[in-house]
Design a protein around this motif. Sequence first.
Motif, mmCIF file in Angstrom:
data_model
loop_
_atom_site.group_PDB
_atom_site.id
_atom_site.type_symbol
_atom_site.label_atom_id
_atom_site.label_comp_id
_atom_site.label_asym_id
_atom_site.label_seq_id
_atom_site.Cartn_x
_atom_site.Cartn_y
_atom_site.Cartn_z
ATOM 1 N N SER A 1 10.359 -87.727 30.219
ATOM 2 C CA SER A 1 11.540 -87.184 30.903
ATOM 3 C C SER A 1 11.658 -87.955 32.458
ATOM 4 N N ASP A 2 10.653 -88.257 32.989
ATOM 5 C CA ASP A 2 10.863 -88.674 34.389
ATOM 6 C C ASP A 2 11.268 -89.973 34.283
ATOM 7 N N SER A 3 10.915 -90.878 33.509
ATOM 8 C CA SER A 3 11.488 -92.366 33.646
ATOM 9 C C SER A 3 13.141 -92.415 33.172
ATOM 10 N N ILE A 4 13.474 -91.426 32.176
ATOM 11 C CA ILE A 4 14.836 -91.226 32.013
ATOM 12 C C ILE A 4 15.503 -90.789 33.181
ATOM 13 N N ARG A 5 14.747 -89.829 33.987
ATOM 14 C CA ARG A 5 15.573 -89.182 35.013
ATOM 15 C C ARG A 5 15.854 -90.240 36.045
ATOM 16 N N ARG A 6 14.870 -91.133 36.368
ATOM 17 C CA ARG A 6 15.116 -92.249 37.528
ATOM 18 C C ARG A 6 16.236 -93.037 37.052
ATOM 19 N N VAL A 7 16.501 -93.187 35.758
ATOM 20 C CA VAL A 7 17.525 -94.081 35.375
ATOM 21 C C VAL A 7 18.940 -93.429 35.562
ATOM 22 N N ILE A 8 18.896 -91.984 35.060
ATOM 23 C CA ILE A 8 20.169 -91.400 35.191
ATOM 24 C C ILE A 8 20.514 -91.154 36.716
ATOM 25 N N PHE A 9 19.634 -90.851 37.459
ATOM 26 C CA PHE A 9 19.995 -90.759 39.009
ATOM 27 C C PHE A 9 20.676 -92.073 39.651
ATOM 28 N N ASN A 10 20.078 -93.247 39.231
ATOM 29 C CA ASN A 10 20.778 -94.335 39.986
ATOM 30 C C ASN A 10 22.187 -94.544 39.180
ATOM 31 N N ASN A 11 22.016 -94.379 37.929
ATOM 32 C CA ASN A 11 23.019 -94.666 37.003
ATOM 33 C C ASN A 11 24.198 -93.671 37.667
ATOM 34 N N ALA A 12 24.134 -92.447 37.889
ATOM 35 C CA ALA A 12 25.109 -91.555 38.332
ATOM 36 C C ALA A 12 25.688 -91.875 39.853
ATOM 37 N N ILE A 13 24.705 -92.246 40.720
ATOM 38 C CA ILE A 13 25.124 -92.500 42.026
ATOM 39 C C ILE A 13 26.165 -93.772 41.870
ATOM 40 N N GLU A 14 25.639 -94.933 41.037
ATOM 41 C CA GLU A 14 26.395 -96.003 41.050
ATOM 42 C C GLU A 14 27.898 -95.603 40.447
ATOM 43 N N ARG A 15 27.953 -94.952 39.331
ATOM 44 C CA ARG A 15 29.279 -94.275 38.922
ATOM 45 C C ARG A 15 29.825 -93.818 39.992
ATOM 46 N N TYR A 16 29.604 -92.850 40.823
ATOM 47 C CA TYR A 16 30.082 -92.095 41.801
ATOM 48 C C TYR A 16 30.769 -92.961 42.945
ATOM 49 N N GLU A 17 29.826 -93.902 43.182
ATOM 50 C CA GLU A 17 30.096 -94.829 44.293
ATOM 51 C C GLU A 17 31.498 -95.684 43.881
ATOM 52 N N ASP A 18 31.442 -95.956 42.610
ATOM 53 C CA ASP A 18 32.421 -96.869 41.967
ATOM 54 C C ASP A 18 33.564 -96.149 41.853
ATOM 55 N N TYR A 19 33.713 -94.898 41.415
ATOM 56 C CA TYR A 19 34.856 -94.133 41.187
ATOM 57 C C TYR A 19 35.569 -93.734 42.617
ATOM 58 N N THR A 20 34.571 -93.240 43.616
ATOM 59 C CA THR A 20 35.279 -92.923 44.862
ATOM 60 C C THR A 20 35.432 -93.687 45.796
ATOM 61 N N GLY A 21 34.809 -95.051 45.578
ATOM 62 C CA GLY A 21 34.755 -95.997 46.831
ATOM 63 C C GLY A 21 33.981 -95.610 47.824
ATOM 64 N N LYS A 22 33.442 -94.495 48.007
ATOM 65 C CA LYS A 22 32.562 -94.026 49.171
ATOM 66 C C LYS A 22 31.108 -94.398 48.901
ATOM 67 N N LYS A 23 30.357 -94.796 50.106
ATOM 68 C CA LYS A 23 28.914 -95.031 49.839
ATOM 69 C C LYS A 23 27.897 -93.954 50.249
ATOM 70 N N LEU A 24 27.201 -93.473 49.415
ATOM 71 C CA LEU A 24 26.136 -92.597 50.065
ATOM 72 C C LEU A 24 25.010 -93.179 51.051
ATOM 73 N N ASN A 25 24.718 -92.410 51.882
ATOM 74 C CA ASN A 25 24.034 -92.681 52.985
ATOM 75 C C ASN A 25 22.530 -92.514 52.715
ATOM 76 N N LEU A 26 22.160 -93.716 51.726
ATOM 77 C CA LEU A 26 20.858 -93.816 51.251
ATOM 78 C C LEU A 26 20.506 -95.270 51.572
ATOM 79 N N ASN A 27 19.497 -95.503 52.321
ATOM 80 C CA ASN A 27 19.087 -96.773 52.228
ATOM 81 C C ASN A 27 18.027 -96.883 51.420
ATOM 82 N N GLY A 28 17.447 -98.336 51.284
ATOM 83 C CA GLY A 28 16.457 -98.719 50.145
ATOM 84 C C GLY A 28 15.089 -97.754 49.930
#
Lengths: 226, 258
Positions: free
Chosen positions: B89-116
């Motif tokens: 579950s935890d390795s799936i969740r890692r992928v999901i988290f980044n996948n979801a954030i990328e999608r969100y940034e893609d759709y809205t054009g906003k950037k989340l304030n999260l550096n590396g």
Amino acid sequence: MDIHVDFTPMVDMNMLLISFFMLCTTMIKSQTLNITLPSNDKNIEQKDLAKAAESEAVTLILTSDYDQNGSVEDNTIYYFFGKPYMEDADGDGLLDTPEDPSMGVLHAEKFVGDKEGVQQGIRSILHKRNESVLEKIDSLKKEWRRPGSQMTDAEFEAQAKAIRNDSTISRPVVVIKATPEASWASIISALDEMQINQITRYQINEINGVDSALIQDYVNKQSAQR
Amino acid sequence: MGKVKMKRKSTRIDMTAMSDVTVLLLTFFMLTSTFLQKEPATVITPSSVSEIKVPMTNVSTILVSPEGNVFVGVTGEADPEVAEGKWASDSIRRVIFNNAIERYEDYTGKKLNLNGLQRQQATEQFAKMNMFGVPFDRIPEFFSLKSEDQENWLAGKGLGKGALSNVRPSDVGIPMDDIKYVDQDGNPQTTNEFQIWMRAIYNSGNDNLQSAMRKGEGIAVKADQSTRYDVVHKVLDNLQTIKYNRFTVMTALKTSED
């Protein structure tokens, strides 16, 4: 020499651990219920949708009452067969009774389950609508449970499924609608009744203005009678 | 008269056998126990006659709290069919988290304030979370909090106080407000954060999870029995919109007379 180790503290500790594990375990695994909803795709044309014979249609409308704390007090199921009858010729503000009073008139029922092996409430209504299927399944079950019967479980399941989906027998088509106030439990109960009464053709649908008008009319008639 | 001589008996009981039994019981409970998963809202599922068990692997759960807040999560054990337990579950969740954030940034054009580094830490924290439900734009703030504050946030406790002083009740759960975007062909489309999460879970790269979700057994909706239908309907409607119209709902077992 005689060596004795006192095991009492060991037992104490074990008992503590056992009680910890017993309290933390979930022995009962959750069950699931499969649901298939129609697609939201607007491009599906009316003619592609399966049409049911009017005499076979049953509409259930679920609603719930809540007490002050927000917990469910009562679930009510309104139901009618066929198309709703919406005529008001005498103009008294209440809907008239159609020529065939068994069709199109709203009634109310409750979820009560069985009492001494006899179906009660909404279950008896649905049971009657699906009687021909249930009778066939019952006789099949008797054959299956008969001592010395050759039928395997898989064969029984396959034959029961064939009966449930046999289009030559008159089977009801149930449309389950829920008002926004209906509790989640009442919807699951309604789906359960489908399983208990071996109804295979059912769907969950959106409530519309006609349904609300029917319920309003039912409530009005009730208060007029009082 | 001769006295009857009572033989003194020791009151000691040999506890060895007792200890044997308790150890056996203990082993049984240790092996069979699955721990209660911590969830942000306590939900009593309605009872049903259905006897299908929740699958152990590859389930995405949607939790609808009685207040109408929606949480998503991927639970279950590592899928034994995938090599080396790689998709726990935890390795799936890692992928999901980044996948979801990328999608969100893609759709809205906003950037989340999260550096590396922050993003890495947030991913690790998310991987350990069973259920998650915070709007995307509050994610950086959420993962900068201590874990108990995070739990309170999800449970909706102590909002507006202390570390959660600028958390409003509307920041609990995944919002379902429309997000408008233009797709590759230039057509206007709408989506929402819940749909983004579900798509991210579907596209997490695990084929078994994907096929389970297609068949419907991989999506489990968990709602309280006294929740109003319009609250649950919002979730069901969204699932229908993204064409996941087959799914399961979690129920408890009810015994019925045959």
